[in-house]
Motif scaffolding. Sequence first.
Motif, short mmCIF file in Angstrom:
data_model
loop_
_atom_site.label_atom_id
_atom_site.label_comp_id
_atom_site.label_asym_id
_atom_site.label_seq_id
_atom_site.Cartn_x
_atom_site.Cartn_y
_atom_site.Cartn_z
N VAL A 71 0.86 -1.17 0.00
CA VAL A 71 0.00 0.00 0.00
C VAL A 71 0.91 1.22 0.00
N THR A 72 0.48 2.30 -0.66
CA THR A 72 1.27 3.54 -0.71
C THR A 72 0.47 4.69 -0.13
N PHE A 73 1.16 5.61 0.50
CA PHE A 73 0.53 6.83 1.00
C PHE A 73 1.63 7.84 1.32
N ASP A 74 1.27 9.09 1.35
CA ASP A 74 2.22 10.17 1.67
C ASP A 74 2.24 10.35 3.19
N ALA A 75 3.25 9.80 3.83
CA ALA A 75 3.29 9.77 5.29
C ALA A 75 3.83 11.06 5.89
N ASP A 76 4.55 11.90 5.11
CA ASP A 76 5.17 13.09 5.69
C ASP A 76 4.79 14.37 4.95
N ASN A 77 3.74 14.33 4.15
CA ASN A 77 3.16 15.51 3.51
C ASN A 77 4.17 16.26 2.63
N ASP A 78 5.05 15.48 1.95
CA ASP A 78 6.02 16.13 1.07
C ASP A 78 5.71 15.88 -0.40
N GLY A 79 4.56 15.29 -0.69
CA GLY A 79 4.12 15.14 -2.07
C GLY A 79 4.50 13.84 -2.74
N ASP A 80 5.43 13.08 -2.15
CA ASP A 80 5.74 11.77 -2.73
C ASP A 80 5.14 10.66 -1.86
N LEU A 81 5.22 9.45 -2.36
CA LEU A 81 4.54 8.34 -1.71
C LEU A 81 5.52 7.40 -1.04
N GLU A 82 5.26 7.10 0.24
CA GLU A 82 5.94 6.02 0.92
C GLU A 82 5.23 4.70 0.58
N ILE A 83 5.86 3.59 0.94
CA ILE A 83 5.28 2.29 0.63
C ILE A 83 5.40 1.38 1.85
N VAL A 84 4.35 0.58 2.08
CA VAL A 84 4.40 -0.47 3.10
C VAL A 84 4.24 -1.80 2.38
N LEU A 85 5.19 -2.71 2.62
CA LEU A 85 5.22 -4.00 1.94
C LEU A 85 4.96 -5.14 2.91
N ASP A 125 4.98 -9.57 2.88
CA ASP A 125 5.68 -10.60 2.12
C ASP A 125 5.14 -11.98 2.48
N VAL A 126 5.16 -12.88 1.49
CA VAL A 126 4.60 -14.21 1.68
C VAL A 126 5.34 -15.01 2.74
N ASN A 127 6.60 -14.67 3.02
CA ASN A 127 7.38 -15.46 3.96
C ASN A 127 7.61 -14.79 5.31
N PHE A 128 6.95 -13.66 5.56
CA PHE A 128 7.23 -12.90 6.78
C PHE A 128 5.94 -12.51 7.49
N ALA A 129 6.05 -12.31 8.79
CA ALA A 129 4.90 -11.90 9.59
C ALA A 129 4.83 -10.38 9.75
N LYS A 130 5.94 -9.68 9.48
CA LYS A 130 6.00 -8.24 9.63
C LYS A 130 5.65 -7.53 8.32
N VAL A 131 5.38 -6.21 8.43
CA VAL A 131 5.29 -5.38 7.23
C VAL A 131 6.41 -4.35 7.30
N ASN A 132 6.92 -3.98 6.12
CA ASN A 132 8.12 -3.15 6.02
C ASN A 132 7.74 -1.79 5.44
N TYR A 133 7.97 -0.75 6.22
CA TYR A 133 7.70 0.62 5.78
C TYR A 133 8.97 1.19 5.15
N LEU A 134 8.84 1.71 3.91
CA LEU A 134 9.97 2.31 3.20
C LEU A 134 9.70 3.80 3.00
N HIS A 135 10.63 4.63 3.51
CA HIS A 135 10.49 6.08 3.39
C HIS A 135 11.03 6.56 2.06
N ASN A 136 10.24 7.37 1.37
CA ASN A 136 10.60 7.90 0.06
C ASN A 136 11.33 9.23 0.24
N GLY A 137 12.65 9.22 -0.05
CA GLY A 137 13.44 10.45 0.02
C GLY A 137 13.63 11.09 -1.33
N GLY A 138 12.90 10.61 -2.33
CA GLY A 138 13.02 11.15 -3.67
C GLY A 138 11.98 12.20 -3.95
#
Length: 509
Positions: free
Chosen positions: A22-36, A38-51
């Motif tokens: 899922v993607t959303f703008d978490a820091d109101n800077d106009g770009d989208l962060e992503i939360v992933l 995975d089929v083999n994991f119990a956690k979800v991984n948040y990736l911060h978009n610095g671009g």
Amino acid sequence: MCATGFTGGPVLDTRHPGSTLVTFDADNDGDLEIVLGDVNFAKVNYLHNGGTPQNAFMTGQDSSFPSYDFPVEIPIFPVPFYFDLDNDGKNDFLAAPNQLGGTPNYDVLWYYRNVNTAAMPVFELVQKNALVDEMLDFGAGSHPAFVDINADGLMDILVGTDGYYDESFSSNRDPRLVLLLNTGSATEPVFEVADDDFLGMSQYGNETWNFAPVAGDLDKDGDADLLIGEQDGRLFFAKNLAGAGNPAIFDAPVLSWMGIDVGLNSHPAIADLNRDGLPDLVIGERNGNFNYFQNNGTASEPNFNSDVTQAPNNQILGLVSTELPSDLSAGNSAPCILDYGDSFILMAGTQAGPVQLYTDIENNLDGAFTLADPNYGNWKEGKRSTVAFADLNGDGYYEMLEGNYRGGLSIFSTPLDAAEPSSVFARPSIQPGRIYPNPARDKITLEWPGDGVGTVEVQLYNALGQLIRTDIASGTQWSLSVVDLQPGLYAFEILNSQGQRAVVKWVKH
């Protein structure tokens, strides 16, 4: 540095087995962060978009998101969502399992409320069973049957279920029967869970599961006995010792009753198909055919030849197959038979989900039944559909209770006459109506031509099916105030004196 191999160079053959995102703008800077997920994991991984919005470049991560609160922990394959669950104008964060089997089938919707602003969300875990806590959910699989357990004249419900995911069982299942007693009236049924392990069926959880009950008077002593299908194709039998008119007293269930074994996923129905006064058996199975076992016993001592290939038994009763093109993995036929005295209707649950309706059964046990409706009601309740019928509100028509592989129950009114086979499709159909504006805040206009004569009753229901109010109106158009209603989904049902009705859905802002 960016990973190589995504542009130019040799084509990569390696494929990943699966992710969710899922993607959303978490820091109101106009770009989208992503939360992933995975089929083999119990956690979800948040990736911060610095671009930038045009060129994403991930510069940071939270591999146990949200680590600042209570991280998602859903075994095998979590899926994230981002939407406004509590309708406060701020999107929230949710996570759910994306895997059938091998993962818990309870606590299936983790709800994190946004406790900050819409532009700068901060998530706080509220509950792990959002929405589901307001429903009846029995884990995996629901196979309902009607039976009057306490002899009060009201139909109760037995639900066979695989239960909650439980690693302490070798099958990872906790199968059981659940009893819902009808504590309402002959016109207004109300069901309450009275026993979540009826007859102690969970004791068989290390041996079998997929319990599918049906009630019927097999020994003709005036009370309803129980047959229960199971994973390995056999039958449990529980004799009712109570006698006619008394609350049920069931003997301990006996497995492998009469030596009957149809392969996998037996699902029995009881009906005197050959009209000899003795109840026969129709048993569905994984392959999608119906197995007919004729009762060759006596009124007080039922008996069945366990070899379905020996006449008058029939392994492909009616030449029916519930294996559908939409899901060729199996058929999982689940029969329910309505007996009108001189004709039958066969309702068939299926692996793919559509409920099928068959006719031309009377005096035709060696022929082909007629598929009168391949998708009864056009309902989409999910795979492994199973159904049961009873007139619960005394209006002369059957209600249909439907289970499915997800484990919940849904109930529908039907046009099936509870007494007269000649009028099984004669109930007045739902006619189209119109409502505007939709959505609305304060006032709506409702239109329905009906027959245009006399008064109509307008009933308003909320999303839980609860009756909110009833209005009496005349004509074909009405203006109604809705200012006092909470935001949400509603339905108006309009009925006139001729039995015509309309149902119109509406959203309150």
